[in-house]
Motif scaffolding. Structure first.
Motif, mmCIF file in Angstrom:
data_model
loop_
_atom_site.group_PDB
_atom_site.id
_atom_site.type_symbol
_atom_site.label_atom_id
_atom_site.label_comp_id
_atom_site.label_asym_id
_atom_site.label_seq_id
_atom_site.Cartn_x
_atom_site.Cartn_y
_atom_site.Cartn_z
ATOM 1 N N GLN A 173 0.547 -1.003 0.197
ATOM 2 C CA GLN A 173 0.139 -0.391 -0.287
ATOM 3 C C GLN A 173 0.700 1.197 0.330
ATOM 4 O OE1 GLN A 173 -2.208 0.241 3.392
ATOM 5 N NE2 GLN A 173 -3.605 -1.582 2.407
ATOM 6 N N ARG A 176 -1.050 4.040 -1.794
ATOM 7 C CA ARG A 176 -1.757 4.811 -2.193
ATOM 8 C C ARG A 176 -1.607 5.865 -0.704
ATOM 9 N NH1 ARG A 176 -5.846 2.148 -3.586
ATOM 10 N NH2 ARG A 176 -5.295 0.157 -4.240
ATOM 11 N N TRP A 177 -0.570 6.285 -0.001
ATOM 12 C CA TRP A 177 -0.216 7.446 0.444
ATOM 13 C C TRP A 177 0.897 8.508 -0.059
ATOM 14 C CZ3 TRP A 177 -2.523 7.334 5.194
ATOM 15 C CH2 TRP A 177 -2.658 6.369 5.785
ATOM 16 N N ARG A 178 0.376 8.542 -1.412
ATOM 17 C CA ARG A 178 2.013 8.921 -2.450
ATOM 18 C C ARG A 178 1.180 10.666 -1.749
ATOM 19 N NH1 ARG A 178 1.938 8.175 -8.249
ATOM 20 N NH2 ARG A 178 3.304 10.090 -8.366
ATOM 21 N N THR A 179 0.179 11.305 -1.336
ATOM 22 C CA THR A 179 -0.094 12.679 -0.814
ATOM 23 C C THR A 179 -0.245 12.923 0.152
ATOM 24 O OG1 THR A 179 -2.670 11.754 -0.670
ATOM 25 C CG2 THR A 179 -2.336 12.784 -3.116
ATOM 26 N N LYS A 181 -1.914 11.063 2.471
ATOM 27 C CA LYS A 181 -4.023 10.746 2.518
ATOM 28 C C LYS A 181 -3.695 9.331 1.957
ATOM 29 C CE LYS A 181 -7.480 12.829 3.252
ATOM 30 N NZ LYS A 181 -8.187 13.691 2.925
ATOM 31 N N PHE A 182 -3.864 8.371 2.623
ATOM 32 C CA PHE A 182 -4.667 6.974 2.291
ATOM 33 C C PHE A 182 -5.780 7.073 0.787
ATOM 34 C CE2 PHE A 182 -6.647 2.440 1.610
ATOM 35 C CZ PHE A 182 -5.312 2.350 1.847
ATOM 36 N N ASN A 183 -5.197 6.584 -0.347
ATOM 37 C CA ASN A 183 -6.241 6.506 -1.249
ATOM 38 C C ASN A 183 -6.945 5.253 -1.261
ATOM 39 O OD1 ASN A 183 -6.829 6.783 -3.797
ATOM 40 N ND2 ASN A 183 -5.330 8.168 -4.969
ATOM 41 N N ALA A 184 -8.073 4.753 -1.229
ATOM 42 C CA ALA A 184 -8.881 4.030 -1.602
ATOM 43 C C ALA A 184 -9.437 3.635 -2.818
ATOM 44 C CB ALA A 184 -9.707 3.744 -0.879
ATOM 45 N N GLU A 185 -8.831 4.472 -3.823
ATOM 46 C CA GLU A 185 -9.850 4.193 -4.967
ATOM 47 C C GLU A 185 -9.026 3.091 -5.958
ATOM 48 O OE1 GLU A 185 -8.988 7.640 -7.748
ATOM 49 O OE2 GLU A 185 -10.597 9.040 -6.076
ATOM 50 N N HIS A 193 -1.770 3.701 -8.642
ATOM 51 C CA HIS A 193 -1.024 4.746 -8.203
ATOM 52 C C HIS A 193 0.017 4.786 -7.669
ATOM 53 C CE1 HIS A 193 -5.469 5.079 -6.752
ATOM 54 N NE2 HIS A 193 -5.209 4.435 -6.075
#
Ligand code: FUB
Length: 344
Positions: A173, A176-179, A181-185, A193
């Motif tokens: 995962q 999913r943390w590139r921003t 915040k966790f990206n659940a898409e 991602h």
């Protein structure tokens, strides 16, 4: 050796060519984090089981539930299994997938660090404490604040500071943390991602630990891995870029950050002058093993250096049923590490 080629492997022949044998055969073990504590070798591995989960590229079939600690009196001796050290049912915040752990020793206490999926499906990293190196370990009620993704490795520097390195792609995962915040898409996609091939690769994460070893003392930050020209490795550089399995050790005053390249199945390393990096890519430590994953640790025992690693040859190639092994590594005069072939 990637899974697609296992149909062609003669496992009896491979056993003869293997440079080392499983440390234990009564259970499957993987992701070995080895430490030399008080004159003895302690190995903190994952405990592989077949939980009947379907295979997928998110690693759902790695459905481990507990940890066992192994110990060895010396590098030649039999490994002893000390039984269950921590079970997921005793960790209030964790639901499943007890993946690659590590341990640290400070002021007579032992700390087991472990990733697991929380009840919301997001990987976090927890810590459990014991008065002995083999447990049982008592888990903290919550995961470490600000922790995310997988594969914690804790390094003790010579000044008594401890740093945790972590991160893993796809099922781990990290992408999913590139921003922040966790990206659940696109929850089913392991590669959604991930940066484009010509963009910098995702980087492992480091954070200094608090004095009590239970929390991060600072905001986690990225660890840079650079090529020979001082540029970040690119996401398309699959044979060299970071994927998972962080480890840090110090040799001759230099910091060596080592890791798995995941889908190309190498253990590689970079060298730097600070525990925070940057690390300049140095080469390969281990060529591909049988099984999809490769995961290791590097530990000095009585003046010699050892690579603890795993492969799936005992289970005849079942990628989530692995066995921990150990082999000596050597350095050249310039500090570079000689690549090991797991099978001669
Ligand atoms: O054991 C589960 C996962 O497989 C680990 O967390 C990764 O490093 C890979 O070895």
């Amino acid at each position: 050796m990637p899974e697609e080629s296992i149909d062609h492997i003669d496992f009896d022949e491979l056993k003869k060519r293997a440079i080392s044998k499983p440390l234990v055969e009564h259970i499957y073990t993987a992701d070995p984090s080895a430490h030399y504590f008080n004159g003895k070798i302690y190995i903190y591995p994952s405990h592989d089981i077949d939980a009947g989960e379907a295979f997928d590229d998110l690693g759902s079939h790695f459905a481990m539930e507990d940890y066992h600690v192994l110990s060895m009196d010396n590098i030649e001796s039999e490994a002893v299994d000390h039984g269950v050290a921590l079970h997921v049912k005793d960790v209030p915040w964790a639901e499943k997938q007890m993946w690659a752990p590590d341990a640290a020793h400070k002021n007579g206490k032992y700390y087991l660090y472990f990733p697991a999926k929380a009840h919301d499906g997001i990987f976090r990293i927890g810590v459990a404490v014991s008065n002995t190196p083999v447990g049982p370990f008592i888990p903290q009620p919550e995961a470490i604040k600000g922790s995310f993704t997988i594969d914690p490795a804790v390094f003790e520097d010579e000044d008594g500071s401890y740093y945790m390195y972590f991160g893993g792609l796809w099922g781990g995962q990290l992408q999913r943390w590139r921003t922040g915040k966790f990206n659940a898409e696109h929850p089913e996609s392991p590669t959604a991602h991930i940066p484009e091939d010509n963009e910098p690769a995702l980087l492992p994460i480091v954070a200094k630990m608090t004095d009590d070893m239970l929390e991060f003392a600072e905001e986690p930050k990225e660890v840079q891995i650079l090529d020979e020209n001082g540029n970040l490795l690119l996401a398309g550089d699959n044979e060299r870029r970071f994927f998972e399995a962080s480890w840090l050790h110090k040799y001759n005053g230099k910091y060596y950050f080592s890791y798995s390249t995941g889908d190309t199945h190498f253990i590689c390393y970079g060298v730097g002058d600070s525990p925070y990096g940057p690390f300049t890519y140095g080469g390969k430590i281990l060529n591909p093993v049988v099984g999809w994953t490769s995961h290791h640790s590097i530990c000095e025992v009585e003046g010699k250096w050892y690579l603890f690693y795993h492969d799936s040859s005992l289970s005849k190639g079942v990628t989530h049923l692995r066995s921990v092994k150990v082999a000596e590594i050597s350095y050249r005069e310039d500090g570079s590490i000689i690549t090991l072939n797991p099978y001669n």
